[in-house]
Design an enzyme around this catalytic site. Sequence first.
Site, short mmCIF file in Angstrom:
data_model
loop_
_atom_site.label_atom_id
_atom_site.label_comp_id
_atom_site.label_asym_id
_atom_site.label_seq_id
_atom_site.Cartn_x
_atom_site.Cartn_y
_atom_site.Cartn_z
N ASP A 159 39.43 -53.82 -23.68
CA ASP A 159 39.62 -55.27 -23.57
C ASP A 159 40.36 -55.71 -24.83
O ASP A 159 39.77 -55.81 -25.90
CB ASP A 159 38.27 -55.98 -23.46
CG ASP A 159 38.42 -57.50 -23.43
OD1 ASP A 159 39.56 -58.00 -23.53
OD2 ASP A 159 37.38 -58.19 -23.31
N LYS B 6 45.01 -66.14 -25.45
CA LYS B 6 44.74 -66.08 -26.88
C LYS B 6 46.03 -65.78 -27.64
O LYS B 6 46.50 -66.60 -28.41
CB LYS B 6 43.64 -65.04 -27.17
CG LYS B 6 42.27 -65.58 -26.75
CD LYS B 6 41.43 -64.62 -25.99
CE LYS B 6 40.38 -65.30 -25.14
NZ LYS B 6 39.67 -66.43 -25.72
N TRP C 289 31.69 -60.19 -25.73
CA TRP C 289 32.48 -59.93 -24.53
C TRP C 289 32.15 -58.58 -23.92
O TRP C 289 32.14 -58.44 -22.69
CB TRP C 289 33.98 -60.08 -24.85
CG TRP C 289 34.28 -61.51 -25.16
CD1 TRP C 289 34.63 -62.03 -26.37
CD2 TRP C 289 34.17 -62.63 -24.26
NE1 TRP C 289 34.76 -63.39 -26.28
CE2 TRP C 289 34.48 -63.79 -25.00
CE3 TRP C 289 33.84 -62.76 -22.91
CZ2 TRP C 289 34.47 -65.06 -24.43
CZ3 TRP C 289 33.82 -64.03 -22.34
CH2 TRP C 289 34.14 -65.16 -23.10
C1 LIG Z 1 37.76 -60.41 -25.95
C2 LIG Z 1 37.60 -61.31 -24.78
N1 LIG Z 1 37.29 -60.79 -23.58
C3 LIG Z 1 37.14 -61.57 -22.49
C4 LIG Z 1 37.28 -62.93 -22.55
C5 LIG Z 1 37.10 -63.74 -21.30
O1 LIG Z 1 38.34 -64.18 -20.81
P1 LIG Z 1 38.44 -65.15 -19.55
O2 LIG Z 1 37.81 -66.44 -19.96
O3 LIG Z 1 39.91 -65.28 -19.30
O4 LIG Z 1 37.74 -64.51 -18.42
C6 LIG Z 1 37.60 -63.53 -23.79
C7 LIG Z 1 37.78 -64.98 -23.98
O5 LIG Z 1 37.64 -65.86 -23.24
C8 LIG Z 1 37.75 -62.70 -24.92
O6 LIG Z 1 38.03 -63.23 -26.10
#
Ligand SMILES: Cc1ncc(COP(=O)(O)O)c(C=O)c1O
Lengths: 375, 375
Positions: free
Chosen positions: B184, B208, B113
């Site tokens: 994040d 989550k 991520w």
């Molecule tokens: C730590 C983390 N950051 C970012 C994301 C991305 O989130 P989104 O799909 O809501 O953009 C996720 C999972 O999808 C994640 O687990």
Amino acid sequence: MTASAPSASATDRVFNFSAGPAVLPESVLREVQEEFLCLPGAGASLLEISHRDKLFVEILHNAENTLRSLLGISDDYSVMFMQGGATLQFSAIAANLLRGTDKTAQYLLTGSWGKKAIKEAKKEGKVVTAYDSADTNYDRLPTAADYTCPDDAAYLYYCSNETIQGVQFGSEPECPASVPLVSDASSDFLCRPLPVDKYGLLYACAQKNAGPAGVSVVVMRKDLLDIADPNIPGYLHYKNHHDNDSEWNTPPTFAIYVLGKVARWLQNDIGGLAKMEELNREKSQSLYKIIDESNGFYKGHAQTDCRSLMNVTFNLPSEEMTAKFVSEAGSHRLAALKGHRSVGGIRASIYNAMPREGVQALGDFMTDFASRNSG
Amino acid sequence: MTASAPSASATDRVFNFSAGPAVLPESVLREVQEEFLCLPGAGASLLEISHRDKLFVEILHNAENTLRSLLGISDDYSVMFMQGGATLQFSAIAANLLRGTDKTAQYLLTGSWGKKAIKEAKKEGKVVTAYDSADTNYDRLPTAADYTCPDDAAYLYYCSNETIQGVQFGSEPECPASVPLVSDASSDFLCRPLPVDKYGLLYACAQKNAGPAGVSVVVMRKDLLDIADPNIPGYLHYKNHHDNDSEWNTPPTFAIYVLGKVARWLQNDIGGLAKMEELNREKSQSLYKIIDESNGFYKGHAQTDCRSLMNVTFNLPSEEMTAKFVSEAGSHRLAALKGHRSVGGIRASIYNAMPREGVQALGDFMTDFASRNSG
Ligand SMILES: Cc1ncc(COP(=O)(O)O)c(C=O)c1O
Ligand SMILES: Cc1ncc(COP(=O)(O)O)c(C=O)c1O
Ligand SMILES: [Mg+2]
Ligand SMILES: [Mg+2]
Ligand SMILES: [Mg+2]
Ligand SMILES: [Mg+2]
């Protein structure tokens, strides 16, 4: 609002004329409620399953396919589900189609939402307001004679139904063949058939006529997907959403699921968009008739030739009378009728899911209220 | 999936180890189901009422206040609800805090991520990857000795829990007092108490550990709200959301409503974040213990000092054995255990709402499976 609250029954429900989020088909709400704890086949709530789960992917594809079938959307167009509301589209459209070009974006300004769209577009490039009805408080729409649009414009933008003013285009505004026509259809999406092939891009946030808040539908001609500078913010870049079938990142799964059920309700229970339009004409005309026959007690805001099928806007003789109307209507289980402050008066939003009975009840109340309070 | 489907009962439910969207407290789902058709006092479904309706505004404020109380968030911080997922934040952070400055944004890259966040930030300005554990497939985290961060950086960014790799920071990484620390926290938000005042900004998509897909929470130090160039796309501009109490445009009403209920469940049913952390430690340790005592049959992906409380990642001796594990687990009503392709093996996401019984059932299955298939 606790687990011990009495189970809400249908008889607790009012007729809800909210402009958005707005009334949804009761049968859809019941389906969602029934399978809420455990989506059949999933062993979990829809809220709990991965967007990559094949059950959800099927729900997403079915939603897209029902929209394609309702509107006759060809393979030349992408259908995308995005977050951020219509407001994010104000920026996304200009970021994708205007930023980095030497072209102008042409806007027909016919109400409050177009004005906000222009504000965002100006951050991305050259914007021309080709038509502007601010002088008459956005009570009218242009004909082809009222504006020009150059052949080399980045796009021509309009809002097919201005939700606050209650003015709706009867058909697409004139647009050079070389220029993509872009429409904010947020508050009249799915209210009638649309000739999608006239558009470069059309979009709608769901929370008026198509589902709950939290998802927008973007219908975009595929050849336009490649224009954008790849350095625009990734979430704004349509190509990311298109290339990944609306799963570039986690989509708003619940909102898409409900939207898919609303689309299926339109197809199966209503019988398609032509039938829906008929019902919408009948519903709106019954209210406009009462306005027109009220001897001036009710005054419609929109000029008669561009009255909206969705948002019926009118004023009463005074603010006191308006307040009285709203309050008495509330006692008749007629809710959310107060107009937006920029127009005042009353706004009755009668989207697809507003049943005939709701419009009838409002009409009866209006007639009675006028007879008791006029003259 | 029709209105005539049999009413789903709790016994149809599996233990769902999905990484997100993910398991939610069953009591919250039941509350939502109960009032789904008609929110008490509203005469309509939560889905149907305006975001300006005082009932919804109260729901939104309550959600914010419960988060403030759980995390001890002071008035120096704004709490915002936004759409677009964590992915939109990748762009928003850099657009607000980096674009137009001469500063660098410093990133600690510890998993998948973070890598995506860096890609978006590079579109907005100068990005430095101050630490990068790609060489060991993101199985470890830096100590203060492993990176430097200049005093004049725009911000220092890290991901507190990399969901795919299952590596979690035990406390905030070292950061100069002059530099806003940005996190994040998507996959470990609310899993334990946090010293919010160490942060410039922290954010989490809800799907989550905090609610359904479709909403993200942003906690931002208020003095940072004024840094952004007002010409960034409006939806990305935090100040718009802050100044309008998360109603700059229509918020994702349903997702906020569910998130508020999850937060209240944490406060009232669990007893707060310290208690939640205890439970999370107990749950995760029971699985790591089985891994460590499996004589190498299960191999944890993360180094032991940075194992995640939320996402337990491990490999089996072969891909065939992994497939067998997933399939047999499925017959035991243990769902969504397949690891992400970049790590392989198994990922058991055991967020706050995963009951002890689910972890116990998985642990029992792991022990039995190992004894039947090893040596
Ligand atoms: C730590 C983390 N950051 C970012 C994301 C991305 O989130 P989104 O799909 O809501 O953009 C996720 C999972 O999808 C994640 O687990
Ligand atoms: C025509 C129109 N465009 C745009 C919007 C803005 O949508 P959102 O609040 O989802 O950004 C609305 C209503 O809210 C609308 O009615
Ligand atoms: Mg969801
Ligand atoms: Mg597609
Ligand atoms: Mg909603
Ligand atoms: Mg606030």
